[in-house]
Design a protein around this motif. Structure first.
Motif, PDB file in Angstrom:
ATOM      1  N   ALA A 175       0.825  -1.213   0.000  1.00  0.00           N
ATOM      2  CA  ALA A 175       0.000   0.000   0.000  1.00  0.00           C
ATOM      3  C   ALA A 175       0.857   1.259   0.000  1.00  0.00           C
ATOM      4  O   ALA A 175       0.580   2.225  -0.716  1.00  0.00           O
ATOM      5  CB  ALA A 175      -0.936  -0.013   1.211  1.00  0.00           C
ATOM      6  N   VAL A 176       1.929   1.254   0.807  1.00  0.00           N
ATOM      7  CA  VAL A 176       2.852   2.396   0.823  1.00  0.00           C
ATOM      8  C   VAL A 176       3.488   2.571  -0.556  1.00  0.00           C
ATOM      9  O   VAL A 176       3.515   3.682  -1.114  1.00  0.00           O
ATOM     10  CB  VAL A 176       3.952   2.184   1.892  1.00  0.00           C
ATOM     11  N   ALA A 177       3.989   1.473  -1.116  1.00  0.00           N
ATOM     12  CA  ALA A 177       4.705   1.547  -2.393  1.00  0.00           C
ATOM     13  C   ALA A 177       3.799   2.023  -3.522  1.00  0.00           C
ATOM     14  O   ALA A 177       4.204   2.844  -4.359  1.00  0.00           O
ATOM     15  CB  ALA A 177       5.295   0.175  -2.739  1.00  0.00           C
ATOM     16  N   TYR A 178       2.575   1.534  -3.566  1.00  0.00           N
ATOM     17  CA  TYR A 178       1.677   1.935  -4.661  1.00  0.00           C
ATOM     18  C   TYR A 178       1.312   3.411  -4.566  1.00  0.00           C
ATOM     19  O   TYR A 178       1.271   4.116  -5.572  1.00  0.00           O
ATOM     20  CB  TYR A 178       0.414   1.084  -4.638  1.00  0.00           C
ATOM     21  N   ARG A 179       1.058   3.889  -3.370  1.00  0.00           N
ATOM     22  CA  ARG A 179       0.689   5.301  -3.219  1.00  0.00           C
ATOM     23  C   ARG A 179       1.860   6.228  -3.562  1.00  0.00           C
ATOM     24  O   ARG A 179       1.661   7.315  -4.082  1.00  0.00           O
ATOM     25  CB  ARG A 179       0.199   5.561  -1.798  1.00  0.00           C
ATOM     26  N   ILE A 180       3.081   5.803  -3.238  1.00  0.00           N
ATOM     27  CA  ILE A 180       4.231   6.651  -3.553  1.00  0.00           C
ATOM     28  C   ILE A 180       4.539   6.626  -5.044  1.00  0.00           C
ATOM     29  O   ILE A 180       4.825   7.671  -5.647  1.00  0.00           O
ATOM     30  CB  ILE A 180       5.466   6.211  -2.739  1.00  0.00           C
ATOM     31  N   THR A 181       4.473   5.463  -5.675  1.00  0.00           N
ATOM     32  CA  THR A 181       4.888   5.347  -7.082  1.00  0.00           C
ATOM     33  C   THR A 181       3.739   5.487  -8.078  1.00  0.00           C
ATOM     34  O   THR A 181       3.970   5.873  -9.215  1.00  0.00           O
ATOM     35  CB  THR A 181       5.560   3.987  -7.336  1.00  0.00           C
ATOM     36  N   PRO A 184      -2.016  12.716 -21.057  1.00  0.00           N
ATOM     37  CA  PRO A 184      -2.061  12.648 -19.591  1.00  0.00           C
ATOM     38  C   PRO A 184      -1.505  11.326 -19.075  1.00  0.00           C
ATOM     39  O   PRO A 184      -1.753  10.272 -19.662  1.00  0.00           O
ATOM     40  CB  PRO A 184      -3.567  12.765 -19.278  1.00  0.00           C
ATOM     41  N   TRP A 185      -0.760  11.395 -17.976  1.00  0.00           N
ATOM     42  CA  TRP A 185      -0.266  10.185 -17.318  1.00  0.00           C
ATOM     43  C   TRP A 185      -1.180   9.873 -16.146  1.00  0.00           C
ATOM     44  O   TRP A 185      -1.401  10.725 -15.275  1.00  0.00           O
ATOM     45  CB  TRP A 185       1.160  10.383 -16.822  1.00  0.00           C
ATOM     46  N   LEU A 186      -1.734   8.672 -16.110  1.00  0.00           N
ATOM     47  CA  LEU A 186      -2.568   8.234 -14.996  1.00  0.00           C
ATOM     48  C   LEU A 186      -1.910   7.033 -14.321  1.00  0.00           C
ATOM     49  O   LEU A 186      -1.202   6.265 -14.971  1.00  0.00           O
ATOM     50  CB  LEU A 186      -3.968   7.840 -15.480  1.00  0.00           C
ATOM     51  N   LEU A 210      -7.725   7.285  -8.062  1.00  0.00           N
ATOM     52  CA  LEU A 210      -6.896   7.696  -9.197  1.00  0.00           C
ATOM     53  C   LEU A 210      -6.808   9.210  -9.305  1.00  0.00           C
ATOM     54  O   LEU A 210      -5.758   9.756  -9.648  1.00  0.00           O
ATOM     55  CB  LEU A 210      -7.465   7.119 -10.498  1.00  0.00           C
ATOM     56  N   ALA A 211      -7.911   9.900  -9.021  1.00  0.00           N
ATOM     57  CA  ALA A 211      -7.903  11.356  -9.149  1.00  0.00           C
ATOM     58  C   ALA A 211      -6.920  11.984  -8.169  1.00  0.00           C
ATOM     59  O   ALA A 211      -6.171  12.904  -8.522  1.00  0.00           O
ATOM     60  CB  ALA A 211      -9.311  11.909  -8.932  1.00  0.00           C
ATOM     61  N   LEU A 212      -6.906  11.493  -6.917  1.00  0.00           N
ATOM     62  CA  LEU A 212      -5.973  12.056  -5.948  1.00  0.00           C
ATOM     63  C   LEU A 212      -4.541  11.668  -6.278  1.00  0.00           C
ATOM     64  O   LEU A 212      -3.611  12.487  -6.160  1.00  0.00           O
ATOM     65  CB  LEU A 212      -6.319  11.582  -4.539  1.00  0.00           C
ATOM     66  N   LEU A 213      -4.309  10.427  -6.708  1.00  0.00           N
ATOM     67  CA  LEU A 213      -2.958  10.030  -7.096  1.00  0.00           C
ATOM     68  C   LEU A 213      -2.451  10.892  -8.251  1.00  0.00           C
ATOM     69  O   LEU A 213      -1.246  11.164  -8.349  1.00  0.00           O
ATOM     70  CB  LEU A 213      -2.929   8.556  -7.489  1.00  0.00           C
ATOM     71  N   ARG A 261       1.878  15.963  -9.191  1.00  0.00           N
ATOM     72  CA  ARG A 261       2.349  17.343  -9.347  1.00  0.00           C
ATOM     73  C   ARG A 261       3.264  17.758  -8.207  1.00  0.00           C
ATOM     74  O   ARG A 261       3.822  18.861  -8.219  1.00  0.00           O
ATOM     75  CB  ARG A 261       1.142  18.288  -9.420  1.00  0.00           C
ATOM     76  N   LEU A 262       3.423  16.915  -7.213  1.00  0.00           N
ATOM     77  CA  LEU A 262       4.321  17.214  -6.108  1.00  0.00           C
ATOM     78  C   LEU A 262       5.732  16.761  -6.443  1.00  0.00           C
ATOM     79  O   LEU A 262       5.942  15.929  -7.318  1.00  0.00           O
ATOM     80  CB  LEU A 262       3.843  16.491  -4.837  1.00  0.00           C
TER      81      LEU A 262
END
Length: 336
Positions: free
Chosen positions: A62-68, A125-127, A149-152, A157-158
């Motif tokens: 879960a950590v890895a997917y949210r970061i990458t 766009p990259w999703l 997906l929208a928040l990721l 942009r960070l």
């Protein structure tokens, strides 16, 4: 905005087979009883390693997917973390959870740097790669905002440091001193990184309900309108300022820029549906990144589209459409 730490659907890979440790040259032959005892202790240590890792595996993914934002990168990061964990001497780590979280976060932080360069040259766009599962946990009534997906997409942009600090602190409640070890900054600097990221997320995160039932009703209405071919039904369920983002990666026809407005989005949705042969088209109602979504595929396996939705006050405000086949290879479409 502090986002809740909730579970997501994780794609579980088997651990790589344990490589036999090289035998040491012995000066003497140990008695059978002593040899058996040493072997037993080694097996107990190996089992303890595996148990500690397995207890953290879902969280690590879960950590890895949210970061990458990448299923493939998250899978690889978990495997690399396991190899590093396995190589440690027994009993060296007092807190496996904290240690493993730091290790996988460092791996993903490094991956973000190279991924950022690739994504700057991406066509259209990259999703993120979608996480798709049949149905969803019925005992949950709210959605996990942190994996949408929208928040990721907003997190893209960070800076890598801002994204890592935000995910670890606001989503997984990792203390700032531990995050500082990951990004190579001071705890005060990490606090500022997380604060800047939090402010940007507040400003740019989509309007989105976390009510699962409301979200599902909107998605069902969208599907009925698309399959029915009626423009009026689509306009009723789409927010006037709805945004459509489609990721084809230059390999499949897709809009190169976001499409804004309910009439334009309705026409795009109808056009995409007409691209499928009704005789071979299969529609799956499924969970896409923890929220009710859709997968439209061809029985031949030549074509697939994943839809993720943001819903606010009963209307669809954003639609993220992934059609790049490279980002759909991990999906087990026949079993959705």
């Amino acid at each position: 905005m502090t986002l809740p730490h909730m579970h997501i659907y994780c794609l579980r890979l088997p651990l790589p087979p344990r490589q036999p440790r090289p035998a040491r040259e012995a000066a003497v032959t140990l008695p059978a009883a002593v040899s058996s005892s040493l072997l037993g202790r080694r097996e107990d240590q190996d089992m303890a390693e595996l148990t500690d890792f397995e207890q953290q595996r879902d969280r690590l993914w879960a950590v890895a997917y949210r970061i990458t934002g990448s299923v493939a990168d998250a899978d690889d990061a978990v495997q690399e973390t396991w190899l590093r964990w396995q190589a440690l001497p027994a009993d060296e780590v007092a807190d496996p959870r904290a240690y493993l979280t730091t290790v996988i976060s460092r791996i993903c932080y490094d991956l973000l740097g190279s991924a950022r360069v690739r994504r700057e040259a991406y066509v259209g766009p990259w999703l993120p790669e979608p996480v798709v599962a049949a149905g969803g946990p019925e005992d949950r009534v709210t959605l996990d905002e942190s994996v949408g997906l929208a928040l990721l997409t907003v997190l893209e942009r960070l800076t890598p440091a801002e994204r890592t600090a935000f995910i670890l602190h606001d989503v997984f409640s990792v203390p700032f001193p531990e995050i500082a070890e990951v990004v190579g900054r001071s705890p005060d600097s990490v606090r500022q990184l997380a604060s800047r990221a939090r402010k940007r997320v507040r400003e740019e995160a989509p309007r989105r309900s976390v009510d699962r039932a409301e979200h599902r009703r909107a998605v069902d209405a969208f599907l009925q309108a698309v399959l029915g071919g009626g423009m009026e039904g689509l306009l009723e369920i789409l927010d006037p300022e709805v945004v459509w983002r489609s990721d084809g990666g230059g390999k499949v026809a897709a809009a190169r820029v976001p499409v804004v407005g309910n009439e334009k989005v309705a026409r795009f949705a109808q056009g995409l549906a007409r691209g499928f042969d009704p005789a071979t088209m299969v529609v799956h109602r499924c969970a896409v990144n923890d929220a009710p979504g859709l997968v439209i595929a061809d029985r031949t396996g030549d074509q697939a589209v994943v839809f993720a939705f943001s819903v606010h006050q009963g209307l669809i405000t954003e639609i993220d459409v992934v059609v790049n086949p490279d980002k759909l290879r991990h999906l087990d479409l026949p079993n959705l």
